[in-house]
Design a protein around this motif. Structure first.
Motif, PDB file in Angstrom:
ATOM      1  N   VAL A  23       0.839  -1.206   0.000  1.00  0.00           N
ATOM      2  CA  VAL A  23       0.000   0.000   0.000  1.00  0.00           C
ATOM      3  C   VAL A  23       0.873   1.256   0.000  1.00  0.00           C
ATOM      4  O   VAL A  23       0.573   2.231  -0.707  1.00  0.00           O
ATOM      5  N   LEU A  24       1.956   1.255   0.726  1.00  0.00           N
ATOM      6  CA  LEU A  24       2.833   2.423   0.751  1.00  0.00           C
ATOM      7  C   LEU A  24       3.444   2.685  -0.619  1.00  0.00           C
ATOM      8  O   LEU A  24       3.530   3.838  -1.069  1.00  0.00           O
ATOM      9  N   PRO A  46      -1.245 -11.907   0.834  1.00  0.00           N
ATOM     10  CA  PRO A  46      -2.675 -12.178   1.001  1.00  0.00           C
ATOM     11  C   PRO A  46      -3.455 -11.002   1.602  1.00  0.00           C
ATOM     12  O   PRO A  46      -4.616 -10.793   1.270  1.00  0.00           O
ATOM     13  N   LEU A  47      -2.821 -10.206   2.454  1.00  0.00           N
ATOM     14  CA  LEU A  47      -3.509  -9.068   3.069  1.00  0.00           C
ATOM     15  C   LEU A  47      -3.789  -7.939   2.076  1.00  0.00           C
ATOM     16  O   LEU A  47      -4.641  -7.089   2.326  1.00  0.00           O
ATOM     17  N   ALA A  48      -3.110  -7.933   0.941  1.00  0.00           N
ATOM     18  CA  ALA A  48      -3.347  -6.893  -0.065  1.00  0.00           C
ATOM     19  C   ALA A  48      -4.779  -6.947  -0.590  1.00  0.00           C
ATOM     20  O   ALA A  48      -5.331  -5.924  -0.991  1.00  0.00           O
ATOM     21  N   ALA A  49      -5.397  -8.126  -0.545  1.00  0.00           N
ATOM     22  CA  ALA A  49      -6.788  -8.265  -1.010  1.00  0.00           C
ATOM     23  C   ALA A  49      -7.737  -7.398  -0.192  1.00  0.00           C
ATOM     24  O   ALA A  49      -8.784  -6.981  -0.684  1.00  0.00           O
ATOM     25  N   VAL A  50      -7.381  -7.098   1.038  1.00  0.00           N
ATOM     26  CA  VAL A  50      -8.184  -6.235   1.907  1.00  0.00           C
ATOM     27  C   VAL A  50      -7.602  -4.816   1.931  1.00  0.00           C
ATOM     28  O   VAL A  50      -8.332  -3.831   1.801  1.00  0.00           O
ATOM     29  N   ASP A  51      -6.285  -4.728   2.074  1.00  0.00           N
ATOM     30  CA  ASP A  51      -5.631  -3.429   2.259  1.00  0.00           C
ATOM     31  C   ASP A  51      -5.729  -2.514   1.044  1.00  0.00           C
ATOM     32  O   ASP A  51      -5.989  -1.319   1.190  1.00  0.00           O
ATOM     33  N   VAL A  52      -5.501  -3.047  -0.150  1.00  0.00           N
ATOM     34  CA  VAL A  52      -5.486  -2.193  -1.342  1.00  0.00           C
ATOM     35  C   VAL A  52      -6.866  -1.609  -1.637  1.00  0.00           C
ATOM     36  O   VAL A  52      -6.988  -0.391  -1.809  1.00  0.00           O
ATOM     37  N   PRO A  53      -7.944  -2.420  -1.678  1.00  0.00           N
ATOM     38  CA  PRO A  53      -9.261  -1.811  -1.913  1.00  0.00           C
ATOM     39  C   PRO A  53      -9.628  -0.767  -0.851  1.00  0.00           C
ATOM     40  O   PRO A  53     -10.193   0.283  -1.176  1.00  0.00           O
ATOM     41  N   HIS A  54      -9.284  -1.035   0.406  1.00  0.00           N
ATOM     42  CA  HIS A  54      -9.576  -0.070   1.470  1.00  0.00           C
ATOM     43  C   HIS A  54      -8.806   1.229   1.240  1.00  0.00           C
ATOM     44  O   HIS A  54      -9.353   2.324   1.341  1.00  0.00           O
ATOM     45  N   PHE A  55      -7.539   1.112   0.918  1.00  0.00           N
ATOM     46  CA  PHE A  55      -6.720   2.289   0.651  1.00  0.00           C
ATOM     47  C   PHE A  55      -7.292   3.106  -0.514  1.00  0.00           C
ATOM     48  O   PHE A  55      -7.414   4.330  -0.425  1.00  0.00           O
ATOM     49  N   VAL A  56      -7.656   2.436  -1.592  1.00  0.00           N
ATOM     50  CA  VAL A  56      -8.171   3.136  -2.776  1.00  0.00           C
ATOM     51  C   VAL A  56      -9.468   3.878  -2.441  1.00  0.00           C
ATOM     52  O   VAL A  56      -9.675   5.011  -2.877  1.00  0.00           O
ATOM     53  N   ARG A  57     -10.334   3.269  -1.638  1.00  0.00           N
ATOM     54  CA  ARG A  57     -11.572   3.951  -1.221  1.00  0.00           C
ATOM     55  C   ARG A  57     -11.265   5.230  -0.459  1.00  0.00           C
ATOM     56  O   ARG A  57     -11.946   6.234  -0.610  1.00  0.00           O
ATOM     57  N   THR A  58     -10.233   5.205   0.387  1.00  0.00           N
ATOM     58  CA  THR A  58      -9.923   6.382   1.201  1.00  0.00           C
ATOM     59  C   THR A  58      -9.301   7.512   0.386  1.00  0.00           C
ATOM     60  O   THR A  58      -9.392   8.666   0.792  1.00  0.00           O
ATOM     61  N   ILE A  66      -9.794  -6.250 -10.072  1.00  0.00           N
ATOM     62  CA  ILE A  66      -8.883  -7.114  -9.325  1.00  0.00           C
ATOM     63  C   ILE A  66      -8.869  -8.449 -10.054  1.00  0.00           C
ATOM     64  O   ILE A  66      -9.926  -9.035 -10.299  1.00  0.00           O
ATOM     65  N   VAL A  67      -7.684  -8.922 -10.408  1.00  0.00           N
ATOM     66  CA  VAL A  67      -7.550 -10.203 -11.100  1.00  0.00           C
ATOM     67  C   VAL A  67      -6.759 -11.138 -10.197  1.00  0.00           C
ATOM     68  O   VAL A  67      -5.622 -10.840  -9.825  1.00  0.00           O
ATOM     69  N   ASP A  68      -7.379 -12.254  -9.812  1.00  0.00           N
ATOM     70  CA  ASP A  68      -6.700 -13.230  -8.964  1.00  0.00           C
ATOM     71  C   ASP A  68      -5.775 -14.102  -9.790  1.00  0.00           C
ATOM     72  O   ASP A  68      -6.031 -14.388 -10.950  1.00  0.00           O
ATOM     73  N   GLY A  69      -4.704 -14.517  -9.167  1.00  0.00           N
ATOM     74  CA  GLY A  69      -3.729 -15.400  -9.794  1.00  0.00           C
ATOM     75  C   GLY A  69      -2.615 -15.617  -8.797  1.00  0.00           C
ATOM     76  O   GLY A  69      -2.770 -15.305  -7.612  1.00  0.00           O
ATOM     77  N   PRO A  70      -1.480 -16.139  -9.238  1.00  0.00           N
ATOM     78  CA  PRO A  70      -0.347 -16.307  -8.314  1.00  0.00           C
ATOM     79  C   PRO A  70       0.034 -14.982  -7.651  1.00  0.00           C
ATOM     80  O   PRO A  70       0.395 -14.947  -6.493  1.00  0.00           O
ATOM     81  N   ALA A  71      -0.069 -13.901  -8.413  1.00  0.00           N
ATOM     82  CA  ALA A  71       0.049 -12.552  -7.868  1.00  0.00           C
ATOM     83  C   ALA A  71      -1.226 -11.820  -8.255  1.00  0.00           C
ATOM     84  O   ALA A  71      -1.583 -11.754  -9.419  1.00  0.00           O
ATOM     85  N   ARG A  72      -1.941 -11.322  -7.268  1.00  0.00           N
ATOM     86  CA  ARG A  72      -3.184 -10.594  -7.523  1.00  0.00           C
ATOM     87  C   ARG A  72      -2.838  -9.269  -8.209  1.00  0.00           C
ATOM     88  O   ARG A  72      -1.895  -8.583  -7.816  1.00  0.00           O
ATOM     89  N   ALA A  73      -3.584  -8.930  -9.249  1.00  0.00           N
ATOM     90  CA  ALA A  73      -3.355  -7.680  -9.990  1.00  0.00           C
ATOM     91  C   ALA A  73      -4.463  -6.696  -9.660  1.00  0.00           C
ATOM     92  O   ALA A  73      -5.644  -7.033  -9.739  1.00  0.00           O
ATOM     93  N   PHE A  74      -4.073  -5.494  -9.280  1.00  0.00           N
ATOM     94  CA  PHE A  74      -5.012  -4.415  -8.969  1.00  0.00           C
ATOM     95  C   PHE A  74      -4.850  -3.342 -10.035  1.00  0.00           C
ATOM     96  O   PHE A  74      -3.756  -2.796 -10.209  1.00  0.00           O
TER      97      PHE A  74
END
Length: 93
Positions: A23-24, A46-58, A66-74
């Motif tokens: 997120v930083l 794994p925590l990016a699935a929660v942290d990134v959407p929350h950060f973007v909302r703020t 959001i695309v799931d895979g070995p590395a989630r893409a935002f």
């Protein structure tokens, strides 16, 4: 690693980084981008699935996809800066 694919699209590889670093790094990249530009961030924390959407909302930016895979893409679109309210301290500066 930040890689500008063109002027309006930036790719950010955050694999291997753990909370709060993804997120930083996203925040730092978005600050340097023009409104309407798109950032694609790849995270395997794994925590990016929660942290990134929350950060973007703020921030008021737009989480496009959001695309799931070995590395989630935002995919995030940079918003225009907020306009100060008329009569507010920021507007009178």
């Amino acid at each position: 690693m930040v890689k500008a694919l063109n002027e309006d699209l930036v790719r950010l590889d955050l694999r291997g980084l753990r909370c709060p670093l993804p997120v930083l790094r996203i925040r730092k990249a978005l600050r340097g981008m023009e409104p309407g530009s798109t950032l694609i961030a790849f995270c395997d924390d794994p925590l990016a699935a929660v942290d990134v959407p929350h950060f973007v909302r703020t921030t008021g930016d737009e989480l496009i996809e959001i695309v799931d895979g070995p590395a989630r893409a935002f995919r995030i679109r940079r918003a225009a800066p907020a306009r100060p309210e008329p009569g507010s301290r920021a507007a009178s500066s």
